[in-house]
Design an enzyme around this catalytic site. Structure first.
Site, mmCIF file in Angstrom:
data_model
loop_
_atom_site.group_PDB
_atom_site.id
_atom_site.type_symbol
_atom_site.label_atom_id
_atom_site.label_comp_id
_atom_site.label_asym_id
_atom_site.label_seq_id
_atom_site.Cartn_x
_atom_site.Cartn_y
_atom_site.Cartn_z
ATOM 1 C CB SER A 1 -0.684 -0.035 1.111
ATOM 2 O OG SER A 1 -1.489 1.244 1.440
ATOM 3 C CE1 TYR B 1 -4.228 -1.938 4.906
ATOM 4 C CE2 TYR B 1 -3.408 0.104 4.182
ATOM 5 C CZ TYR B 1 -4.033 -1.039 3.899
ATOM 6 O OH TYR B 1 -3.885 -1.459 2.673
HETATM 7 N N1 LIG Z 1 -8.345 -0.285 -2.605
HETATM 8 C C1 LIG Z 1 -7.310 0.355 -2.276
HETATM 9 O O1 LIG Z 1 -7.550 1.387 -2.468
HETATM 10 C C2 LIG Z 1 -6.101 -0.187 -1.936
HETATM 11 C C3 LIG Z 1 -5.009 0.411 -1.618
HETATM 12 C C4 LIG Z 1 -3.829 0.118 -1.074
HETATM 13 C C5 LIG Z 1 -3.619 -1.327 -0.862
HETATM 14 N N2 LIG Z 1 -4.741 -2.143 -1.001
HETATM 15 C C6 LIG Z 1 -4.677 -3.443 -0.724
HETATM 16 O O2 LIG Z 1 -5.128 -4.172 -1.773
HETATM 17 C C7 LIG Z 1 -5.674 -5.542 -1.361
HETATM 18 C C8 LIG Z 1 -7.339 -5.602 -1.820
HETATM 19 O O3 LIG Z 1 -8.065 -4.515 -1.690
HETATM 20 P P1 LIG Z 1 -9.490 -4.206 -1.628
HETATM 21 O O4 LIG Z 1 -9.461 -2.793 -1.744
HETATM 22 O O5 LIG Z 1 -9.709 -5.148 -2.901
HETATM 23 O O6 LIG Z 1 -10.084 -4.638 -0.426
HETATM 24 P P2 LIG Z 1 -11.326 -5.618 -0.098
HETATM 25 O O7 LIG Z 1 -11.496 -5.432 1.449
HETATM 26 O O8 LIG Z 1 -12.618 -5.145 -0.840
HETATM 27 O O9 LIG Z 1 -10.689 -6.937 -0.433
HETATM 28 C C9 LIG Z 1 -10.040 -7.734 0.495
HETATM 29 C C10 LIG Z 1 -10.728 -9.165 0.632
HETATM 30 O O10 LIG Z 1 -10.113 -10.044 1.477
HETATM 31 C C11 LIG Z 1 -10.897 -10.800 2.407
HETATM 32 N N3 LIG Z 1 -10.209 -10.923 3.576
HETATM 33 C C12 LIG Z 1 -9.846 -10.061 4.759
HETATM 34 N N4 LIG Z 1 -9.357 -10.988 5.687
HETATM 35 C C13 LIG Z 1 -9.165 -12.176 5.054
HETATM 36 C C14 LIG Z 1 -8.663 -13.381 5.708
HETATM 37 N N5 LIG Z 1 -8.297 -13.481 6.987
HETATM 38 N N6 LIG Z 1 -8.948 -14.612 4.981
HETATM 39 C C15 LIG Z 1 -9.222 -14.310 3.653
HETATM 40 N N7 LIG Z 1 -9.642 -13.177 3.285
HETATM 41 C C16 LIG Z 1 -9.747 -12.311 3.770
HETATM 42 C C17 LIG Z 1 -12.139 -10.014 2.338
HETATM 43 O O11 LIG Z 1 -13.273 -10.615 2.688
HETATM 44 C C18 LIG Z 1 -12.223 -9.189 1.212
HETATM 45 O O12 LIG Z 1 -13.075 -9.759 0.250
HETATM 46 C C19 LIG Z 1 -5.669 -5.451 0.317
HETATM 47 O O13 LIG Z 1 -4.448 -6.279 0.342
HETATM 48 C C20 LIG Z 1 -5.481 -3.975 0.526
HETATM 49 O O14 LIG Z 1 -4.790 -3.708 1.705
HETATM 50 C C21 LIG Z 1 -5.945 -1.652 -1.441
#
Ligand SMILES: NC(=O)c1ccc[n+]([C@@H]2O[C@H](COP(=O)([O-])OP(=O)(O)OC[C@H]3O[C@@H](n4cnc5c(N)ncnc54)[C@H](O)[C@@H]3O)[C@@H](O)[C@H]2O)c1
Length: 327
Positions: free
Chosen positions: A131, A156
């Site tokens: 991130s 985070y």
């Molecule tokens: N969306 C953004 O702007 C952004 C920015 C930086 C980093 N990220 C990273 O990208 C990745 C995806 O993010 P996103 O925006 O799609 O978020 P999201 O919350 O929509 O997707 C994450 C998924 O992981 C699942 N999850 C959480 N804990 C879990 C566990 N213990 N076991 C199995 N599944 C689990 C959740 O149910 C969810 O469906 C994450 O690692 C997030 O930290 C996202």
């Protein structure tokens, strides 16, 4: 053809990555716990779109539960060549209220995925989500890969930086080829209800006020989902070159075009055809004033080239939201 394991497949980014892999004829085993951090109905609706497709299978597994993960992946690990690990507890502000969830999913979960990867004898590449928050409140912009990332301003961010370090150690000790992707504020249709663009759109269409911080002056390098997915696939296809000290690389996936929250509100107002009622608050704990990705390495090494402007991406999001929420 061996399946690609995608964790977080019911999540925002994971569901689009899985779709793109299926579109290019690959097979996907999706893993997700479907937790209730935000409405699981949205996660199930994303999954439903995938489940009708050839080459997709899904298993509901909590990656922080070592035994469950082991039995969930046991039969596929011997043939697995690629893992895309996106499951995590996301969100900066919630990590102040509920730090335990971040330790479980992002530290234990990431570690468990590394252990699984070690047990996949044919593994060629593990790609995982990091991130922009690892850069903390750095005033030096754009954020470059060789900038220090050792002053996280939220738990985070600390867990995401820790994931990178765990990955670097495993890449070196066990020669596990990996790429970590630092995503910058990803947005788009089917996006996350905890993010500002989603909350603002919902509130504006319901005639409710929106809460902005610091006069809307905060800036984010908003990056459209299609650009992110292109970057994830490009990274997947380009494992770290052999010959270095450790087969691990990091890349920024951003837009290289920071915009203020005021500009975001203006884009949403235009797409909704309505004005926002605003309530302004001070910047909350854990937030940073600005993010901006230096994507020169991603351009050069991955051929990454984001194209979607904020106004256009927000138009797509608002059109999707109106249909999904029936407003
Ligand atoms: N969306 C953004 O702007 C952004 C920015 C930086 C980093 N990220 C990273 O990208 C990745 C995806 O993010 P996103 O925006 O799609 O978020 P999201 O919350 O929509 O997707 C994450 C998924 O992981 C699942 N999850 C959480 N804990 C879990 C566990 N213990 N076991 C199995 N599944 C689990 C959740 O149910 C969810 O469906 C994450 O690692 C997030 O930290 C996202």
């Amino acid at each position: 053809m061996p399946e690609i394991i995608v964790t977080g497949a019911a999540g925002f980014i994971g569901s689009f990555v899985a779709t793109a892999l299926l579109d290019r004829g690959q097979q996907v085993l999706g893993i997700d716990s479907l937790n209730a951090y935000y409405d699981p109905a949205l996660k199930k609706a994303r999954l439903q779109r995938l489940e009708g497709r050839n080459g997709f299978r899904f298993r509901q597994v909590d990656i922080a539960d070592e035994a469950a993960l082991k039995s969930g992946l046991e039969d596929v690990l011997p043939e697995a060549h690629h893992i895309i690990h996106l499951a995590a507890q996301a969100g900066v502000r919630y990590s102040i209220q509920q730090p335990e969830d971040y330790v479980r999913a992002n530290l234990n979960g990431h570690f468990n995925m590394l252990q699984m990867a070690r047990q996949a004898p044919k593994l060629e590449h593990l790609v995982y989500a990091s991130s922009s928050s690892v850069y903390g409140a750095s005033k030096k912009v754009p954020f470059a890969l060789d900038d220090a990332a050792d002053h996280p301003v939220s738990l985070y961010a600390a867990t995401k930086r820790a994931d990178e370090l765990l990955s670097i150690s495993y890449s070196r000790i066990f020669w596990l080829p990996q790429t970590g992707l630092r995503f910058f504020t990803v947005y788009g249709p089917w996006g996350r209800p905890d993010m500002a663009y989603y909350k603002f759109t919902k509130a504006i269409l319901e005639g409710q006020p929106i809460e902005t911080y610091a006069g809307g002056a905060l800036q984010r390098d908003f990056t459209y989902i299609d650009d992110i997915v292109a970057g994830v696939l490009a990274a997947l296809d380009r494992p770290p070159p052999v010959g270095g000290e450790e087969p691990h690389r990091l890349f920024n996936l951003g837009n290289d075009s920071p915009e203020s929250v005021n500009a975001l509100v203006t884009a949403i107002e235009a797409a909704c055809g309505r004005k926002a009622q605003r309530i302004d608050q001070p910047m909350p704990l854990g937030d940073v004033p600005k993010t901006w990705a230096d994507i020169s390495a991603s351009r050069q090494e991955l051929g990454y080239s984001p194209t979607v402007k904020l106004e256009e991406g927000i138009r797509h999001f608002v059109a999707w939201y109106r249909e999904y929420a029936k407003v």
